[in-house]
Design an enzyme around this catalytic site. Structure first.
Site, PDB file in Angstrom:
ATOM      1  N   ASP A  41      44.524  36.196  38.820  1.00 33.54           N
ATOM      2  CA  ASP A  41      43.123  36.573  38.625  1.00 33.54           C
ATOM      3  C   ASP A  41      42.395  35.462  37.872  1.00 33.54           C
ATOM      4  O   ASP A  41      42.925  34.879  36.932  1.00 33.54           O
ATOM      5  CB  ASP A  41      43.050  37.894  37.832  1.00 33.54           C
ATOM      6  CG  ASP A  41      41.685  38.540  37.937  1.00 33.54           C
ATOM      7  OD1 ASP A  41      41.564  39.597  38.579  1.00 33.54           O
ATOM      8  OD2 ASP A  41      40.703  37.966  37.383  1.00 33.54           O
ATOM      9  N   ILE A  42      41.172  35.176  38.284  1.00 40.33           N
ATOM     10  CA  ILE A  42      40.396  34.088  37.687  1.00 40.33           C
ATOM     11  C   ILE A  42      39.965  34.428  36.260  1.00 40.33           C
ATOM     12  O   ILE A  42      39.673  33.532  35.468  1.00 40.33           O
ATOM     13  CB  ILE A  42      39.168  33.769  38.584  1.00 40.33           C
ATOM     14  CG1 ILE A  42      38.684  32.354  38.388  1.00 40.33           C
ATOM     15  CG2 ILE A  42      38.049  34.778  38.371  1.00 40.33           C
ATOM     16  CD1 ILE A  42      37.719  31.884  39.471  1.00 40.33           C
TER      17      ILE A  42
ATOM     18  N   ASN B 295      41.459  49.612  41.346  1.00 45.67           N
ATOM     19  CA  ASN B 295      40.118  50.120  41.040  1.00 45.67           C
ATOM     20  C   ASN B 295      39.480  50.494  42.371  1.00 45.67           C
ATOM     21  O   ASN B 295      39.472  49.699  43.311  1.00 45.67           O
ATOM     22  CB  ASN B 295      39.288  49.046  40.337  1.00 45.67           C
ATOM     23  CG  ASN B 295      39.807  48.736  38.942  1.00 45.67           C
ATOM     24  OD1 ASN B 295      40.339  49.620  38.264  1.00 45.67           O
ATOM     25  ND2 ASN B 295      39.672  47.501  38.517  1.00 45.67           N
TER      26      ASN B 295
ATOM     27  N   GLN C  11      35.436  48.530  40.518  1.00 44.15           N
ATOM     28  CA  GLN C  11      35.711  47.676  41.679  1.00 44.15           C
ATOM     29  C   GLN C  11      34.511  46.783  41.960  1.00 44.15           C
ATOM     30  O   GLN C  11      33.378  47.266  42.058  1.00 44.15           O
ATOM     31  CB  GLN C  11      36.042  48.515  42.924  1.00 44.15           C
ATOM     32  CG  GLN C  11      36.536  47.646  44.071  1.00 44.15           C
ATOM     33  CD  GLN C  11      36.942  48.430  45.319  1.00 44.15           C
ATOM     34  OE1 GLN C  11      36.838  49.657  45.358  1.00 44.15           O
ATOM     35  NE2 GLN C  11      37.397  47.722  46.332  1.00 44.15           N
TER      36      GLN C  11
ATOM     37  N   HIS D   5      42.783  45.380  46.740  1.00 43.73           N
ATOM     38  CA  HIS D   5      43.621  44.502  45.905  1.00 43.73           C
ATOM     39  C   HIS D   5      44.272  45.310  44.807  1.00 43.73           C
ATOM     40  O   HIS D   5      43.648  46.164  44.188  1.00 43.73           O
ATOM     41  CB  HIS D   5      42.811  43.346  45.313  1.00 43.73           C
ATOM     42  CG  HIS D   5      41.577  43.778  44.567  1.00 43.73           C
ATOM     43  ND1 HIS D   5      40.397  44.080  45.195  1.00 43.73           N
ATOM     44  CD2 HIS D   5      41.365  43.973  43.254  1.00 43.73           C
ATOM     45  CE1 HIS D   5      39.493  44.428  44.302  1.00 43.73           C
ATOM     46  NE2 HIS D   5      40.052  44.390  43.110  1.00 43.73           N
ATOM     47  N   LEU D   6      45.523  44.994  44.561  1.00 39.27           N
ATOM     48  CA  LEU D   6      46.295  45.640  43.503  1.00 39.27           C
ATOM     49  C   LEU D   6      46.377  44.682  42.320  1.00 39.27           C
ATOM     50  O   LEU D   6      46.846  43.551  42.465  1.00 39.27           O
ATOM     51  CB  LEU D   6      47.704  45.958  44.009  1.00 39.27           C
ATOM     52  CG  LEU D   6      48.640  46.643  43.026  1.00 39.27           C
ATOM     53  CD1 LEU D   6      48.110  48.012  42.632  1.00 39.27           C
ATOM     54  CD2 LEU D   6      50.040  46.765  43.608  1.00 39.27           C
TER      55      LEU D   6
HETATM   56  P1  5GP Z   1      37.988  44.560  40.800  1.00 37.11           P
HETATM   57  O1  5GP Z   1      36.996  44.472  39.670  1.00 37.11           O
HETATM   58  O2  5GP Z   1      37.295  44.608  42.132  1.00 37.11           O
HETATM   59  O3  5GP Z   1      39.028  45.632  40.643  1.00 37.11           O
HETATM   60  O4  5GP Z   1      38.819  43.212  40.746  1.00 37.11           O
HETATM   61  C1  5GP Z   1      38.348  42.003  41.241  1.00 37.11           C
HETATM   62  C2  5GP Z   1      39.046  40.929  40.471  1.00 37.11           C
HETATM   63  O5  5GP Z   1      38.881  39.709  41.160  1.00 37.11           O
HETATM   64  C3  5GP Z   1      38.521  40.711  39.051  1.00 37.11           C
HETATM   65  O6  5GP Z   1      39.558  40.955  38.113  1.00 37.11           O
HETATM   66  C4  5GP Z   1      38.040  39.277  39.068  1.00 37.11           C
HETATM   67  O7  5GP Z   1      38.316  38.594  37.857  1.00 37.11           O
HETATM   68  C5  5GP Z   1      38.799  38.683  40.231  1.00 37.11           C
HETATM   69  N1  5GP Z   1      38.108  37.585  40.893  1.00 37.11           N
HETATM   70  C6  5GP Z   1      36.788  37.543  41.235  1.00 37.11           C
HETATM   71  N2  5GP Z   1      36.512  36.395  41.850  1.00 37.11           N
HETATM   72  C7  5GP Z   1      37.682  35.698  41.920  1.00 37.11           C
HETATM   73  C8  5GP Z   1      38.027  34.417  42.453  1.00 37.11           C
HETATM   74  O8  5GP Z   1      37.212  33.684  43.026  1.00 37.11           O
HETATM   75  N3  5GP Z   1      39.316  34.027  42.322  1.00 37.11           N
HETATM   76  C9  5GP Z   1      40.259  34.803  41.705  1.00 37.11           C
HETATM   77  N4  5GP Z   1      41.495  34.316  41.619  1.00 37.11           N
HETATM   78  N5  5GP Z   1      39.967  36.029  41.196  1.00 37.11           N
HETATM   79  C10 5GP Z   1      38.693  36.453  41.300  1.00 37.11           C
END
Ligand code: 5GP
Ligand code: ZN
Length: 119
Positions: free
Chosen positions: A35-36, A92, A99, A105-106
């Site tokens: 995760d970034i 999420n 989300q 994504h997990l």
């Molecule tokens: P969500 O909030 O949808 O459950 O998770 C999305 C996740 O993707 C977040 O934890 C966010 O930090 C990660 N994310 C968003 N953009 C990028 C990206 O460009 N690269 C990576 N490696 N992770 C990302």
């Protein structure tokens, strides 16, 4: 067609290699990358190569791939040496639950103490 790549989807672009990511594992059906914006020492996202907006729609359409994701989450935890201490896996689902990327994504989180219930 269901599962097809979406042009405007960030994670489809990571699957295609069009957006860089620190990939830790890849299988025929999944990709795992860091995760970034990590929320724990281990914070890896395991995603299907096919596009579905969330885990439930993936489960309904391609349940075997959902099983692949869970199997991969264990491999990630083992490789990062967080399996023994315990780790958390999270889908999420929906904006109200945090989300932000609508490609299933997990989250695999570990390497620190994890509160329960989560916030
Ligand atoms: P969500 O909030 O949808 O459950 O998770 C999305 C996740 O993707 C977040 O934890 C966010 O930090 C990660 N994310 C968003 N953009 C990028 C990206 O460009 N690269 C990576 N490696 N992770 C990302
Ligand atoms: Zn996608």
């Amino acid at each position: 067609m269901a599962g097809e790549p979406q042009a405007d989807c960030l994670f489809c672009k990571i699957v295609a290699g069009e957006v860089p990511a620190t990939i830790v594992r890849e299988t025929e059906t999944t990709v795992a990358f860091r995760d970034i914006n990590p929320q724990a020492p281990t914070h890896v996202l395991v995603i299907p190569k096919v596009h579905y907006p969330d885990a439930a729609s993936l489960a309904a359409a391609e349940p075997q791939v959902l099983a692949d994701i869970l199997r991969e989450s264990r491999e990630v935890a083992a490789e990062d040496k967080v399996e023994d201490r315990g780790y958390r896996v999270v889908f999420n689902t929906g904006a109200g639950a945090g989300q932000t990327v609508f490609h299933a994504h997990l989250h695999v989180l570990g390497g620190r103490g994890l509160q329960w219930p989560p916030g």
